[in-house]
Scaffold this active site. Structure first.
Site, PDB file in Angstrom:
ATOM      1  N   GLY A 143      -6.724  -6.715  24.930  1.00 43.50           N
ATOM      2  CA  GLY A 143      -6.836  -7.001  23.494  1.00 43.50           C
ATOM      3  C   GLY A 143      -5.457  -7.069  22.876  1.00 43.50           C
ATOM      4  N   GLY A 193      -3.956  -3.818  19.753  1.00 44.28           N
ATOM      5  CA  GLY A 193      -3.347  -4.052  21.061  1.00 44.28           C
ATOM      6  C   GLY A 193      -1.984  -4.723  20.944  1.00 44.28           C
ATOM      7  N   LYS A 197     -18.972   2.991   8.229  1.00 43.19           N
ATOM      8  CA  LYS A 197     -18.511   1.752   8.852  1.00 43.19           C
ATOM      9  C   LYS A 197     -19.350   0.610   8.309  1.00 43.19           C
ATOM     10  CE  LYS A 197     -15.512   0.437  12.115  1.00 43.19           C
ATOM     11  NZ  LYS A 197     -14.230   1.047  12.511  1.00 43.19           N
ATOM     12  N   GLY A 236      -4.918  -7.963  19.359  1.00 44.41           N
ATOM     13  CA  GLY A 236      -5.047  -8.143  17.915  1.00 44.41           C
ATOM     14  C   GLY A 236      -4.164  -7.142  17.209  1.00 44.41           C
ATOM     15  N   ASN A 237      -4.619  -6.689  16.043  1.00 44.48           N
ATOM     16  CA  ASN A 237      -3.812  -5.740  15.285  1.00 44.48           C
ATOM     17  C   ASN A 237      -3.424  -4.545  16.161  1.00 44.48           C
ATOM     18  OD1 ASN A 237      -3.830  -3.013  13.807  1.00 44.48           O
ATOM     19  ND2 ASN A 237      -3.267  -4.449  12.202  1.00 44.48           N
TER      20      ASN A 237
HETATM   21  P1  NAD Z   1      -8.538  -7.613  16.062  1.00 42.11           P
HETATM   22  O1  NAD Z   1      -9.616  -8.484  15.583  1.00 42.11           O
HETATM   23  O2  NAD Z   1      -7.230  -7.632  15.359  1.00 42.11           O
HETATM   24  O3  NAD Z   1      -8.244  -7.882  17.629  1.00 42.11           O
HETATM   25  C1  NAD Z   1      -9.215  -7.803  18.631  1.00 42.11           C
HETATM   26  C2  NAD Z   1      -8.591  -8.269  19.937  1.00 42.11           C
HETATM   27  O4  NAD Z   1      -9.532  -8.078  20.996  1.00 42.11           O
HETATM   28  C3  NAD Z   1      -8.212  -9.739  19.956  1.00 42.11           C
HETATM   29  O5  NAD Z   1      -7.011  -9.905  20.680  1.00 42.11           O
HETATM   30  C4  NAD Z   1      -9.375 -10.366  20.719  1.00 42.11           C
HETATM   31  O6  NAD Z   1      -8.999 -11.579  21.357  1.00 42.11           O
HETATM   32  C5  NAD Z   1      -9.664  -9.289  21.730  1.00 42.11           C
HETATM   33  N1  NAD Z   1     -11.004  -9.346  22.295  1.00 42.11           N
HETATM   34  C6  NAD Z   1     -12.172  -9.586  21.650  1.00 42.11           C
HETATM   35  N2  NAD Z   1     -13.194  -9.566  22.525  1.00 42.11           N
HETATM   36  C7  NAD Z   1     -12.662  -9.279  23.729  1.00 42.11           C
HETATM   37  C8  NAD Z   1     -13.190  -9.126  25.031  1.00 42.11           C
HETATM   38  N3  NAD Z   1     -14.500  -9.251  25.270  1.00 42.11           N
HETATM   39  N4  NAD Z   1     -12.336  -8.831  26.033  1.00 42.11           N
HETATM   40  C9  NAD Z   1     -11.024  -8.696  25.807  1.00 42.11           C
HETATM   41  N5  NAD Z   1     -10.452  -8.841  24.602  1.00 42.11           N
HETATM   42  C10 NAD Z   1     -11.267  -9.143  23.588  1.00 42.11           C
HETATM   43  O7  NAD Z   1      -9.156  -6.127  16.074  1.00 42.11           O
HETATM   44  P2  NAD Z   1      -8.360  -4.748  16.042  1.00 42.11           P
HETATM   45  O8  NAD Z   1      -8.286  -4.294  14.636  1.00 42.11           O
HETATM   46  O9  NAD Z   1      -7.137  -4.860  16.870  1.00 42.11           O
HETATM   47  O10 NAD Z   1      -9.419  -3.778  16.754  1.00 42.11           O
HETATM   48  C11 NAD Z   1      -9.472  -3.612  18.174  1.00 42.11           C
HETATM   49  C12 NAD Z   1     -10.193  -2.307  18.491  1.00 42.11           C
HETATM   50  O11 NAD Z   1      -9.504  -1.215  17.872  1.00 42.11           O
HETATM   51  C13 NAD Z   1     -11.634  -2.202  17.989  1.00 42.11           C
HETATM   52  O12 NAD Z   1     -12.387  -1.417  18.880  1.00 42.11           O
HETATM   53  C14 NAD Z   1     -11.482  -1.468  16.678  1.00 42.11           C
HETATM   54  O13 NAD Z   1     -12.681  -0.825  16.266  1.00 42.11           O
HETATM   55  C15 NAD Z   1     -10.404  -0.486  17.058  1.00 42.11           C
HETATM   56  N6  NAD Z   1      -9.665   0.098  15.935  1.00 42.11           N
HETATM   57  C16 NAD Z   1      -9.044  -0.678  15.016  1.00 42.11           C
HETATM   58  C17 NAD Z   1      -8.325  -0.073  13.997  1.00 42.11           C
HETATM   59  C18 NAD Z   1      -7.531  -0.863  12.999  1.00 42.11           C
HETATM   60  O14 NAD Z   1      -6.782  -0.239  12.249  1.00 42.11           O
HETATM   61  N7  NAD Z   1      -7.604  -2.186  12.967  1.00 42.11           N
HETATM   62  C19 NAD Z   1      -8.273   1.320  13.908  1.00 42.11           C
HETATM   63  C20 NAD Z   1      -8.919   2.094  14.869  1.00 42.11           C
HETATM   64  C21 NAD Z   1      -9.610   1.467  15.884  1.00 42.11           C
END
Ligand code: NAD
Length: 410
Positions: free
Chosen positions: A213, A218, A102, A215-216
């Site tokens: 959440g 949620g 990571k 983002g990508n």
């Molecule tokens: P992202 O940056 O696209 O989105 C993150 C989201 O979380 C945003 O909507 C942001 O506003 C929200 N957020 C941030 N801080 C917050 C808080 N304190 N309370 C509530 N919401 C909050 O990131 P992502 O890629 O969607 O990743 C989200 C989670 O999923 C992370 O834990 C990441 O490690 C995990 N993840 C991501 C992937 C991937 O393919 N992108 C794969 C596996 C796991």
């Protein structure tokens, strides 16, 4: 709460119900390599700022290191180390030929201009490229890192090394070697895992869902569950959320956020804090933001029937115990959010072979894989009479043990 400490506790708790060799344990409690770098960036105002960047290569027992890069003001070595550890377990539980790693940069990307963000992304690669590569370490997106950032990084890597196979970074835009289905992969994977386990978790055919959440991960999960007829009760971003007992249309919520910059004033719904959102009554609670959201403080107030962990590390071990006693099943991150790394691995494979697979093909492979491994995890949990997290860890550890044994024979 130190996330790496949490991760090691999860490991020890699994070993207590499903022992492993002492050598494997010792190999996993410490990463193989950790690098911290200082990245100079010429800012728009003429000054130079130094940013701290990381790459932690946890285990290569099962293949090249694989794992995302996080841009976040709170990113630090303990967090990246925990995320790297979980990647090792995640790749093993899905049986893809990858190890765990990571990366990250301590930065609030919202405070940088686009030009500064590009320089910082390229700077991360300049500082770390000797330890990256398709056969060594293959990074991907994570919180706040987008396909465009992956493109800049991939381009920088090609310039520095002359390797134009495009297989060192995954999560690239489609037109630049990205895979069909990668954007939706983590959300879709979570949905496939939910479908595989739904009946055993005694959930109805149509469920009510609360998602933290958007983002990508949620945002896509919300749309996918909604498209399949489930009721999305609440969604949130870092500043808070919206809640409607009659259900939200995730596309509309996203559009509103894009236009107004946040969720305040979204029509026909109540405003809700992230803390209260987690405690709403629902069938499925999906944490899809950051670590340590469900802790011993709020676990007793969780009213969901099932927690589907799409974020990494959202539930502490103490909270796990409280939820288990309450009869709330937790579908663990290393299984529930593995769709992203699986499709990233498909992207790497397509890049190396010079192929481009259709979205239907990618998602079908993902579906078959996650259906199989979800059921394997469920079987192990029944056999060991334990929770799904220990069961998923036990399956991953069995595969890591096998890799260690075949390595020691060489
Ligand atoms: P992202 O940056 O696209 O989105 C993150 C989201 O979380 C945003 O909507 C942001 O506003 C929200 N957020 C941030 N801080 C917050 C808080 N304190 N309370 C509530 N919401 C909050 O990131 P992502 O890629 O969607 O990743 C989200 C989670 O999923 C992370 O834990 C990441 O490690 C995990 N993840 C991501 C992937 C991937 O393919 N992108 C794969 C596996 C796991």
């Amino acid at each position: 709460m130190n996330p790496f400490k949490q991760a090691l506790e999860q490991l020890e708790r699994t070993i207590a119900v499903s022992p492993v060799s002492d050598e494997l344990r010792r190999r996993l409690i410490r990463p193989e390599r950790e690098l911290t770098v200082s990245i100079p960036v010429a800012m728009d105002n003429g000054t130079t700022r130094l940013f701290e960047g990381y790459r932690i290569q946890h285990s290569s027992l099962r293949g090249p290191y694989k794992g995302g890069i996080r841009f976040h003001p709170d990113a630090n070595t303990d967090e990246v180390r925990a995320l790297a550890f979980w990647m090792t377990l995640k790749c093993a539980v899905t049986n893809i030929p990858m190890g765990g790693g990571k990366g990250g940069i301590t930065v609030d990307p919202k405070k940088l201009s686009k030009a500064e963000l590009e320089k910082l992304s390229r700077g991360w690669v300049r500082a770390l490229y000797p330890i990256l590569g398709p056969e060594r370490d293959v990074p991907a997106p994570d919180v706040n890192t987008t396909p465009e950032i992956m493109l800049w990084m991939s381009d920088e890597y090609a310039k520095l090394t002359g390797d134009t196979r495009n297989a060192t970074f995954t999560g690239k835009p489609l037109a630049n070697g990205g895979s069909e289905g990668r954007g939706v992969a983590t959300g879709m994977g979570g949905f496939y895992v939910f479908e595989a386990l739904r009946k055993s978790l005694k959930l109805p055919e149509r469920v009510s869902v609360v998602i933290q959440g958007m983002g990508n991960v949620g945002g896509n999960a919300a749309k996918i569950f909604h498209e399949h007829g489930h009721n999305i009760l609440a969604m949130s971003d870092s500043r808070g959320g919206v809640y409607s007992p009659s259900g939200l249309d995730p596309e509309e919520v996203e559009r509103y956020k894009k236009e107004s910059g946040n969720l305040k004033g979204f029509p026909g719904a109540k405003q809700i804090s992230n803390e209260k959102l987690l405690e709403l009554s629902c069938d499925v609670l999906i944490p899809a933001a950051l670590e340590n959201q469900i802790t011993k403080k709020n676990a007793k107030n969780i009213k969901a029937k099932v927690v589907l962990e799409l974020a990494n590390g959202p539930t502490t071990t103490e909270a796990d115990d409280v939820l288990f006693k309450k009869g709330v099943a937790v579908v663990p991150d290393i299984l529930a959010n593995a769709g992203g790394v699986v499709v990233s691995t498909y992207e790497w494979e397509q890049n190396l072979k010079g192929e481009h697979w259709s979205e239907a093909d990618v998602l079908k492979r993902l579906h078959v894989l996650l259906d199989r491994e979800s059921k394997n995890v469920l079987e192990i949990s029944k056999k060991l009479k334990t929770d799904l997290r220990r069961a998923a860890f036990a399956l991953a550890l069995k595969r890591l043990e096998k890799a260690l044994q075949s390595q020691s024979r060489q």
